[in-house]
Design a protein around this motif. Sequence first.
Motif, short mmCIF file in Angstrom:
data_model
loop_
_atom_site.label_atom_id
_atom_site.label_comp_id
_atom_site.label_asym_id
_atom_site.label_seq_id
_atom_site.Cartn_x
_atom_site.Cartn_y
_atom_site.Cartn_z
N GLU A 64 -13.56 25.83 17.47
CA GLU A 64 -13.57 24.37 17.62
C GLU A 64 -14.18 23.71 16.37
O GLU A 64 -13.72 22.66 15.94
CB GLU A 64 -14.38 24.01 18.86
N THR A 65 -15.19 24.34 15.78
CA THR A 65 -15.82 23.80 14.59
C THR A 65 -14.84 23.78 13.43
O THR A 65 -14.74 22.79 12.70
CB THR A 65 -17.06 24.64 14.21
N PHE A 66 -14.08 24.87 13.24
CA PHE A 66 -13.12 24.90 12.15
C PHE A 66 -11.99 23.92 12.36
O PHE A 66 -11.43 23.40 11.41
CB PHE A 66 -12.57 26.31 11.96
N ALA A 67 -11.64 23.65 13.61
CA ALA A 67 -10.58 22.69 13.88
C ALA A 67 -11.02 21.27 13.54
O ALA A 67 -10.21 20.45 13.15
CB ALA A 67 -10.17 22.77 15.34
N LYS A 68 -12.31 20.98 13.69
CA LYS A 68 -12.81 19.63 13.42
C LYS A 68 -13.17 19.41 11.96
O LYS A 68 -13.47 18.29 11.57
CB LYS A 68 -14.05 19.36 14.28
N LEU A 69 -13.18 20.45 11.13
CA LEU A 69 -13.57 20.33 9.74
C LEU A 69 -12.52 19.56 8.95
O LEU A 69 -11.32 19.84 9.06
CB LEU A 69 -13.78 21.72 9.13
N ASP A 70 -12.95 18.59 8.17
CA ASP A 70 -12.05 17.78 7.37
C ASP A 70 -11.86 18.47 6.02
O ASP A 70 -12.69 18.37 5.14
CB ASP A 70 -12.62 16.38 7.19
N TRP A 71 -10.75 19.20 5.88
CA TRP A 71 -10.52 19.97 4.68
C TRP A 71 -10.24 19.08 3.48
O TRP A 71 -10.53 19.45 2.34
CB TRP A 71 -9.39 20.98 4.89
N LEU A 72 -9.68 17.91 3.69
CA LEU A 72 -9.43 16.99 2.58
C LEU A 72 -10.74 16.49 2.01
O LEU A 72 -10.89 16.36 0.79
CB LEU A 72 -8.55 15.83 3.05
N GLY A 73 -11.71 16.23 2.87
CA GLY A 73 -13.03 15.82 2.40
C GLY A 73 -13.74 16.92 1.64
O GLY A 73 -14.40 16.67 0.62
N VAL A 74 -13.61 18.15 2.11
CA VAL A 74 -14.21 19.29 1.41
C VAL A 74 -13.58 19.44 0.03
O VAL A 74 -14.27 19.70 -0.96
CB VAL A 74 -14.04 20.58 2.24
N TRP A 75 -12.26 19.27 -0.05
CA TRP A 75 -11.58 19.35 -1.33
C TRP A 75 -12.09 18.25 -2.28
O TRP A 75 -12.33 18.51 -3.47
CB TRP A 75 -10.07 19.19 -1.12
N ALA A 76 -12.25 17.04 -1.78
CA ALA A 76 -12.69 15.93 -2.61
C ALA A 76 -14.11 16.16 -3.14
O ALA A 76 -14.40 15.89 -4.31
CB ALA A 76 -12.63 14.61 -1.83
N VAL A 77 -14.99 16.66 -2.28
CA VAL A 77 -16.36 16.92 -2.72
C VAL A 77 -16.39 18.03 -3.76
O VAL A 77 -17.10 17.93 -4.77
CB VAL A 77 -17.25 17.26 -1.51
N SER A 78 -15.63 19.09 -3.55
CA SER A 78 -15.63 20.19 -4.52
C SER A 78 -15.05 19.75 -5.85
O SER A 78 -15.53 20.14 -6.92
CB SER A 78 -14.87 21.39 -3.97
N LEU A 79 -14.00 18.94 -5.83
CA LEU A 79 -13.43 18.42 -7.06
C LEU A 79 -14.43 17.51 -7.78
O LEU A 79 -14.52 17.52 -9.01
CB LEU A 79 -12.12 17.67 -6.77
N GLY A 80 -15.20 16.74 -7.02
CA GLY A 80 -16.23 15.89 -7.61
C GLY A 80 -17.32 16.70 -8.29
O GLY A 80 -17.78 16.36 -9.39
#
Length: 81
Positions: free
Chosen positions: A20-36
Amino acid sequence: MPIMLPPKARADVARARKDETFAKLDWLGVWAVSLGFCAINLAGITYFLAGDNVGASLILVGVATIIAVVLCLGSEPQKSK
């Protein structure tokens, strides 16, 4: 006296919570933070090693523009109730 559940039942509950935790994770946000973070590192290298403040600022502005475009165009429109 409380009744204890068997260990296998507890493992299944923990696995369901993990899924359930992995389903709720916003992968686009994680990508944006890592790119930043990558942009900050590249801009720091450019600024401190090459002494190029214009190049460092262009790296930061370019990556911020890429993130903004992807976040605006990549997200699904919210459905009204």
